[in-house]
Design an enzyme around this catalytic site. Sequence first.
Site, PDB file in Angstrom:
ATOM      1  N   CYS A  45       8.821 -20.754  22.200  1.00  0.00           N
ATOM      2  CA  CYS A  45       7.548 -20.036  22.121  1.00  0.00           C
ATOM      3  C   CYS A  45       6.425 -20.863  22.739  1.00  0.00           C
ATOM      4  O   CYS A  45       6.243 -22.037  22.398  1.00  0.00           O
ATOM      5  CB  CYS A  45       7.236 -19.723  20.655  1.00  0.00           C
ATOM      6  N   GLY A  53      -0.129 -18.259  16.310  1.00  0.00           N
ATOM      7  CA  GLY A  53      -0.210 -18.821  14.967  1.00  0.00           C
ATOM      8  C   GLY A  53       0.759 -18.211  13.978  1.00  0.00           C
ATOM      9  O   GLY A  53       1.408 -17.189  14.249  1.00  0.00           O
ATOM     10  N   GLU A  54       0.848 -18.867  12.842  1.00  0.00           N
ATOM     11  CA  GLU A  54       1.722 -18.413  11.754  1.00  0.00           C
ATOM     12  C   GLU A  54       0.810 -17.892  10.647  1.00  0.00           C
ATOM     13  O   GLU A  54       0.184 -18.672   9.923  1.00  0.00           O
ATOM     14  CB  GLU A  54       2.583 -19.587  11.284  1.00  0.00           C
ATOM     15  N   CYS A  95      -0.277 -23.260  17.099  1.00  0.00           N
ATOM     16  CA  CYS A  95       0.672 -23.043  16.003  1.00  0.00           C
ATOM     17  C   CYS A  95       1.397 -24.346  15.719  1.00  0.00           C
ATOM     18  O   CYS A  95       1.682 -25.115  16.645  1.00  0.00           O
ATOM     19  CB  CYS A  95       1.688 -21.963  16.401  1.00  0.00           C
ATOM     20  N   CYS A 104       5.427 -11.212  24.016  1.00  0.00           N
ATOM     21  CA  CYS A 104       5.809 -12.017  22.844  1.00  0.00           C
ATOM     22  C   CYS A 104       6.115 -13.445  23.253  1.00  0.00           C
ATOM     23  O   CYS A 104       6.896 -13.687  24.173  1.00  0.00           O
ATOM     24  CB  CYS A 104       7.073 -11.456  22.205  1.00  0.00           C
ATOM     25  N   CYS A 139       8.498 -23.626  17.274  1.00  0.00           N
ATOM     26  CA  CYS A 139       9.697 -22.912  17.748  1.00  0.00           C
ATOM     27  C   CYS A 139       9.862 -23.245  19.234  1.00  0.00           C
ATOM     28  O   CYS A 139       8.906 -23.124  20.011  1.00  0.00           O
ATOM     29  CB  CYS A 139       9.568 -21.413  17.525  1.00  0.00           C
ATOM     30  N   GLU A 185      -6.153 -15.965  21.797  1.00  0.00           N
ATOM     31  CA  GLU A 185      -5.912 -14.743  22.572  1.00  0.00           C
ATOM     32  C   GLU A 185      -5.611 -13.539  21.674  1.00  0.00           C
ATOM     33  O   GLU A 185      -5.133 -13.689  20.556  1.00  0.00           O
ATOM     34  CB  GLU A 185      -4.735 -14.962  23.540  1.00  0.00           C
ATOM     35  N   ASN A 237      11.216 -13.955  26.724  1.00  0.00           N
ATOM     36  CA  ASN A 237      10.257 -14.068  27.825  1.00  0.00           C
ATOM     37  C   ASN A 237      10.181 -15.517  28.280  1.00  0.00           C
ATOM     38  O   ASN A 237      10.286 -16.422  27.461  1.00  0.00           O
ATOM     39  CB  ASN A 237       8.877 -13.603  27.353  1.00  0.00           C
ATOM     40  N   CYS A 296      -2.504  -6.769  18.786  1.00  0.00           N
ATOM     41  CA  CYS A 296      -1.734  -7.928  18.343  1.00  0.00           C
ATOM     42  C   CYS A 296      -2.730  -9.072  18.175  1.00  0.00           C
ATOM     43  O   CYS A 296      -3.334  -9.512  19.154  1.00  0.00           O
ATOM     44  CB  CYS A 296      -0.688  -8.217  19.415  1.00  0.00           C
ATOM     45  N   LEU A 314      13.581 -13.924  13.128  1.00  0.00           N
ATOM     46  CA  LEU A 314      14.852 -14.523  12.694  1.00  0.00           C
ATOM     47  C   LEU A 314      15.518 -15.323  13.817  1.00  0.00           C
ATOM     48  O   LEU A 314      15.716 -16.521  13.690  1.00  0.00           O
ATOM     49  CB  LEU A 314      15.763 -13.397  12.191  1.00  0.00           C
ATOM     50  N   SER A 345       3.729 -10.798  10.579  1.00  0.00           N
ATOM     51  CA  SER A 345       4.964 -11.383  11.091  1.00  0.00           C
ATOM     52  C   SER A 345       5.008 -12.855  10.738  1.00  0.00           C
ATOM     53  O   SER A 345       4.015 -13.572  10.889  1.00  0.00           O
ATOM     54  CB  SER A 345       5.015 -11.193  12.609  1.00  0.00           C
TER      55      SER A 345
HETATM   56  N1  SAH Z   1       4.385 -17.024  13.812  1.00  0.00           N
HETATM   57  C1  SAH Z   1       4.645 -15.630  13.535  1.00  0.00           C
HETATM   58  C2  SAH Z   1       3.760 -14.705  14.344  1.00  0.00           C
HETATM   59  C3  SAH Z   1       3.993 -14.739  15.821  1.00  0.00           C
HETATM   60  S1  SAH Z   1       4.824 -13.293  16.280  1.00  0.00           S
HETATM   61  C4  SAH Z   1       6.093 -15.340  13.795  1.00  0.00           C
HETATM   62  O1  SAH Z   1       6.782 -16.187  14.355  1.00  0.00           O
HETATM   63  O2  SAH Z   1       6.577 -14.296  13.394  1.00  0.00           O
HETATM   64  C5  SAH Z   1       5.402 -13.665  17.875  1.00  0.00           C
HETATM   65  C6  SAH Z   1       6.814 -13.178  18.043  1.00  0.00           C
HETATM   66  O3  SAH Z   1       7.281 -13.462  19.359  1.00  0.00           O
HETATM   67  C7  SAH Z   1       7.757 -13.870  17.080  1.00  0.00           C
HETATM   68  O4  SAH Z   1       8.734 -12.970  16.670  1.00  0.00           O
HETATM   69  C8  SAH Z   1       8.335 -14.924  17.973  1.00  0.00           C
HETATM   70  O5  SAH Z   1       9.527 -15.443  17.479  1.00  0.00           O
HETATM   71  C9  SAH Z   1       8.510 -14.162  19.259  1.00  0.00           C
HETATM   72  N2  SAH Z   1       8.662 -15.035  20.425  1.00  0.00           N
HETATM   73  C10 SAH Z   1       8.252 -16.304  20.566  1.00  0.00           C
HETATM   74  N3  SAH Z   1       8.555 -16.776  21.781  1.00  0.00           N
HETATM   75  C11 SAH Z   1       9.162 -15.764  22.426  1.00  0.00           C
HETATM   76  C12 SAH Z   1       9.688 -15.637  23.738  1.00  0.00           C
HETATM   77  N4  SAH Z   1       9.629 -16.633  24.604  1.00  0.00           N
HETATM   78  N5  SAH Z   1      10.230 -14.451  24.077  1.00  0.00           N
HETATM   79  C13 SAH Z   1      10.257 -13.420  23.199  1.00  0.00           C
HETATM   80  N6  SAH Z   1       9.774 -13.488  21.956  1.00  0.00           N
HETATM   81  C14 SAH Z   1       9.236 -14.654  21.561  1.00  0.00           C
END
Ligand code: SAH
Length: 350
Positions: free
Chosen positions: A114, A155-156, A107, A327, A111, A87, A284, A100, A209, A185
Site C-alpha cells: 500500500c 490512514g487506519e 498511515c 485503492c 502494509c 487526499e 494496483n 472515499c 484481509l 474499513s
Molecule cells: N487502513 C484501512 C483503510 C484503508 S482502505 C484498511 O486497510 O482497511 C484501502 C484499501 O485498499 C484497503 O483494503 C487496502 O488493503 C487496499 N489496498 C492497499 N494497497 C492496495 C493496492 N496496491 N492495490 C489494491 N488495493 C490496495
Amino acid sequence: MTGPFEMTRDELAAVLGDEPGYRTEQVWRGLWDRGAWPQDMTELPRELRERLSRVVVPTLQEVSRSVSADGQTTKWLWQMADGALVETVLMFYPGRATVCVSSQAGCAMSCSFCATGQRGFTRHLTVGEIVEQVAAARRAALPRRLGNVVFMGMGEPLANYERTWAAVQRIHDHLGISARRITVSTVGVVPGIRRLAAEVLPVNLAVSLHAARDELRNAIVPLNRRYPLSVLMGACADYVAAKNRRLSFEWALIDSVNDSPRDAAELAELALPVGAHVNLIPLNPTPGYLGRGTPPAGVAAFAQDLLARGVNATVRANRGTDIDAACGQLAARKGPATAPASIGRRRVPH
Ligand code: SAH
C-alpha cells in the site's frame, strides 16, 4: 483550531457574537446543507460575510484536483494548517456518488503493498478535517446526490477511533447520511472493531484481509502479528451478531502471492461462517512493492472459485488508476500533476 465542521451550534453562536440568533441557523445551514463558506452566503450582509470569512475558515486548502480520463473519479490533494497533506477521492456511479475519505495523514500500519503505508505516518486528522472532506465532496458532486461515505482513504480509521467516530456521528446527524451508507474499513484493529460493535449507529464494516492464513498475512499485513486471524475473525463474528450489518472482506489479488486455489479455499473458510461479502481488487501498482496484480483471467478464476464455494464475491472495478486515486495508491505527494486531465493547482477555498 477546531474547524467549522467540528463546531457545535453553541460554538458557532459564540463566533457570531452579538448577531441576532437566527444568523447562527443561517450560517449552520449554509455550512452543512450547502457546504458553503461565508463568502458564498449571499443571504448574509456583506460586512458579516467578511468578518466571518476571517474566522470560519476551511481546514483544508486545495493544492490540486485531478480528474480521471473518463471524468468519473476526482482526487483532491489537500494541505492542512500545519502543512500536512491528505487526499480524498470522489467517484461517480450512475445516479449517485461515493466519497472515499482519509482519517490520517499517512498511515502507521505498514502494509507492504500500500502506497500510504510505504510513506509512513504523519498525524491523525481532526474531526473537522475528516468531515470537511465529505462536505467538499458532496458539494462537488452536485447535482448528483452523495450517497455513500467510505473510510477507505489514507490512514487506519480505527487507530484514530475517537475522531473517526465523532466524524461518523456528524456525517450522520448533520449531513443526513444514514449509517447503512457509511462504511468503516480496517486492516484489523480488533479493539476498534469491538468498540464499533458497541456503538448505536450500525455502520458497515470492511476488513482488509488479503490473506487467510497467518503465515502469509504476517508477511503482507504486519498488524496480523498483533491480532492474528483467529482473534480477528472472533471480533468480526461478534460485530455481525451485534449489528446485523453487512461485513465485507477486501482482498487485493497479488499475482502468485494470494491468488491460488488454496487461497480461495482458505478465504472461503473464513468468509462463510460470518457471511462476509468478498471484494476482490486486482492489486494496483505502487512504487515500493514489486508484486503485480493478478491478470484478468486469474481474477475471474479466483472469483469463480469463491462463488462455487458459496461465497458472495465481486470484483471491484478499478477507479482512477490513471490519477493514482485507486485503492492503495494514495500517497499525498505534491509535484507534477500525474493526471492527464488535471485541472491544476488552485489555492482557493473549495
Ligand atoms: N487502513 C484501512 C483503510 C484503508 S482502505 C484498511 O486497510 O482497511 C484501502 C484499501 O485498499 C484497503 O483494503 C487496502 O488493503 C487496499 N489496498 C492497499 N494497497 C492496495 C493496492 N496496491 N492495490 C489494491 N488495493 C490496495
